[in-house]
Design an enzyme around this catalytic site. Structure first.
Site, mmCIF file in Angstrom:
data_model
loop_
_atom_site.group_PDB
_atom_site.id
_atom_site.type_symbol
_atom_site.label_atom_id
_atom_site.label_comp_id
_atom_site.label_asym_id
_atom_site.label_seq_id
_atom_site.Cartn_x
_atom_site.Cartn_y
_atom_site.Cartn_z
ATOM 1 N N ASP A 32 -42.978 50.750 128.188
ATOM 2 C CA ASP A 32 -41.549 50.471 128.397
ATOM 3 C C ASP A 32 -40.743 50.913 127.161
ATOM 4 O OD1 ASP A 32 -39.209 49.794 129.647
ATOM 5 O OD2 ASP A 32 -39.525 47.620 129.579
ATOM 6 N N HIS A 82 -44.681 54.059 131.987
ATOM 7 C CA HIS A 82 -43.343 53.471 131.884
ATOM 8 C C HIS A 82 -42.671 53.884 130.566
ATOM 9 C CE1 HIS A 82 -40.870 49.634 132.925
ATOM 10 N NE2 HIS A 82 -40.136 50.466 132.217
ATOM 11 N N HIS A 138 -38.913 55.501 128.934
ATOM 12 C CA HIS A 138 -37.521 55.910 129.132
ATOM 13 C C HIS A 138 -37.234 57.074 128.186
ATOM 14 C CE1 HIS A 138 -36.438 52.467 131.699
ATOM 15 N NE2 HIS A 138 -37.299 51.796 130.951
ATOM 16 N N HIS A 175 -32.727 53.078 121.935
ATOM 17 C CA HIS A 175 -31.270 52.864 121.916
ATOM 18 C C HIS A 175 -30.727 53.294 120.562
ATOM 19 C CE1 HIS A 175 -30.960 50.643 125.676
ATOM 20 N NE2 HIS A 175 -32.000 49.918 125.331
ATOM 21 N N HIS A 181 -44.122 45.625 133.573
ATOM 22 C CA HIS A 181 -44.002 44.685 132.443
ATOM 23 C C HIS A 181 -44.123 43.196 132.779
ATOM 24 C CE1 HIS A 181 -39.921 44.868 133.997
ATOM 25 N NE2 HIS A 181 -39.608 45.958 133.328
ATOM 26 N N ARG A 206 -34.526 59.048 128.558
ATOM 27 C CA ARG A 206 -33.053 59.039 128.420
ATOM 28 C C ARG A 206 -32.357 60.336 128.778
ATOM 29 N NH1 ARG A 206 -33.087 53.796 128.866
ATOM 30 N NH2 ARG A 206 -33.364 52.586 126.963
ATOM 31 N N ASN A 243 -35.989 43.226 127.901
ATOM 32 C CA ASN A 243 -36.014 42.803 129.297
ATOM 33 C C ASN A 243 -37.322 43.261 129.926
ATOM 34 O OD1 ASN A 243 -35.726 42.552 132.059
ATOM 35 N ND2 ASN A 243 -33.699 43.483 132.171
#
Ligand SMILES: [Zn+2]
Ligand SMILES: [Zn+2]
Length: 456
Positions: free
Chosen positions: A307, A60, A62, A311, A234, A64, A280
């Site tokens: 996860d 898991h 990201h 950002h 998660h 982007r 989240n």
């Protein structure tokens, strides 16, 4: 860069924290293991007091790219992965464009191969554009060069029960798995932090545990009904652990992951109003943390998954309500698991290798037990295999870890393009010293190892 080339002799390393031995890496595999090995022409690493683990596998991540290269790219994200000890990552589908077609997943897979730092396995979206209404091209993504086996709308929940049932049925044909972001949307409308004492204290909209647990219970029942494979992303509450334990006791094909941050941090951090702690699902209570650790230790929760959700500063350093959800995690994952489970006596290094390499590799269909057909490596023409034991004949995917040291986490030193680490300023144990991907070092002396192919 994989396969042949330079041989490496790793001296006096402790596989899974056991007795010291030498490992010879050659032709992409662990060629030999034992005391006093010699090999003409091999480069030698003195690994006294270092623990060797099989290369970590993240289900898991990201990355982007495409679309949010200001937050992360495949290059920077896989640098972060290698520095964290990972040799394979699963790249989540909520990119722009969404990874919902064979073309997009192949693009991401190629970018990973070009970077050459770890195997990038694209996750395919369950629904077109993550819109939750029409199934994406699951079969085409499975048949593509990227050989997708894990499908997820992560970031959003597949909340429509009929669509979830159809997705579970569809992936049976090619031994796929649906990875669900379990969040009942109507129960979490506008939610900011865990629903409980802290949300009351802060006057922020609460995120009830039942919003996660209700979806997990429903999906376990659906997976059992159609005889398919469900993976729960998660897991964050004690109640979720209980439901998964019950589903497994029935023999249903349900697996689950927990993040490093949910193993170490609680919702009390939100009292600072620092959005670096906004995530989240939200950070929960100490009782939830204890239940998640116990669930990971007893195998109810199969694995740790980061996860990793980078950002840019402008999306995080703002007021809480406006800030994006998510935390980076690749470069700290093993150290956090060390603190949360090894230092607490819940897992030994054999257990860590199981929960961070063998089991996630099996869930991602990367452990070699299920041939995927076709080819998934443009370099070797072979299906990549991860999570195998540290023994002669296994692919030379390894991480060398120094468990005796500790240091303060400083995200400014991280390779990730983003800085939103909730562990900023914390003292964590351990250090990833080296990472090998099929016998080639991607990390040496805790730095990216540049060979002819790697460019920054
Ligand atoms: Zn998610
Ligand atoms: Zn995610």
């Amino acid at each position: 860069m994989t396969g042949g080339g330079q041989a490496w002799l790793i001296r006096n390393v402790r596989p899974l924290g056991g007795a010291a031995t030498d490992l010879l890496l050659s032709d992409g595999i662990i060629a030999d293991a034992g005391s006093g090995l010699t090999a003409a022409g091999a480069r030698v690493i003195d690994a006294a007091d270092l623990v060797a683990l099989p290369g970590l596998v993240d289900l898991h991540t990201h990355l982007r790219e495409p679309g949010r290269e200001d937050a992360e790219t495949v290059q920077t994200g896989t640098e972060a992965a290698a520095l964290g000890g990972f040799t394979a990552v699963h790249a989540m589908a909520n990119t722009d464009p969404v990874a919902d077609t064979a073309g997009v997943v192949e693009q991401i897979w190629r970018l990973g191969a070009q970077a050459g730092l770890c195997d990038v396995r694209p996750v395919g979206a369950v629904t077109m554009g993550l819109d939750g209404s029409r199934l994406a091209e699951l079969g085409a993504m499975a048949d593509s060069a990227a050989r997708v086996r894990v499908f997820s709308d992560d970031g959003r929940c597949v909340s429509d029960a009929v669509l979830m049932r159809r997705a579970l049925e569809y992936v049976k044909a090619f031994d796929g798995v649906i990875a669900q972001h379990a969040q009942e949307p109507r129960l979490t409308d506008g939610a900011q932090v865990n629903e409980g004492e802290i949300s009351g204290l802060l006057g922020m909209s609460g995120w009830p545990a039942v919003a996660e647990e209700a979806i997990i219970a429903r999906d376990c029942l659906l997976a059992a009904h159609v005889g398919s494979a469900l993976h729960v992303c998660h897991v964050s509450t004690a109640g979720s652990v209980e439901i998964i334990r019950w589903a497994k006791s029935k023999g249903w094909r349900v697996t689950a992951e927990v993040t490093p941050h949910h193993l170490l941090l609680t919702d009390e951090l939100a009292v600072s109003y620092d959005p670096v702690y906004k995530v989240n699902p939200p950070l929960r209570t100490q009782a939830d943390v204890e239940a998640l650790r116990a669930g990971l230790a007893d195998g109810t929760i199969d694995c740790v998954a980061t996860d990793h959700a980078p950002h840019p500063v402008e999306d995080k350093e703002t007021e809480w309500q406006a800030a994006a959800f998510g935390m980076t995690g690749l470069e700290t994952a093993l150290r956090v698991v060390h603190a949360a489970t090894v230092e607490t006596g819940l897992l030994d290094w054999t257990g860590v290798a199981d929960r961070m390499s063998a089991r996630p590799a099996a869930i991602g269909r990367l452990d070699g037990s299920r041939p995927l057909g076709g080819t998934t490596s443009p370099e070797t023409g072979a299906v990549p295999v991860h999570g195998r034991p540290i023994e002669p004949g296994s692919p030379a995917n390894l991480v060398l870890y120094d468990p005796a040291t500790s240091s303060i986490v400083d995200p400014a030193e991280h390779a990730s393009r983003s800085r939103n680490s909730p562990f900023n300023g914390m003292v964590l144990p351990g250090r990833v010293v080296a990472t090998f991907l099929r016998g080639t070092p991607t990390v040496l002396d805790a730095k990216i190892a540049l060979d002819g192919k790697l460019t920054r």
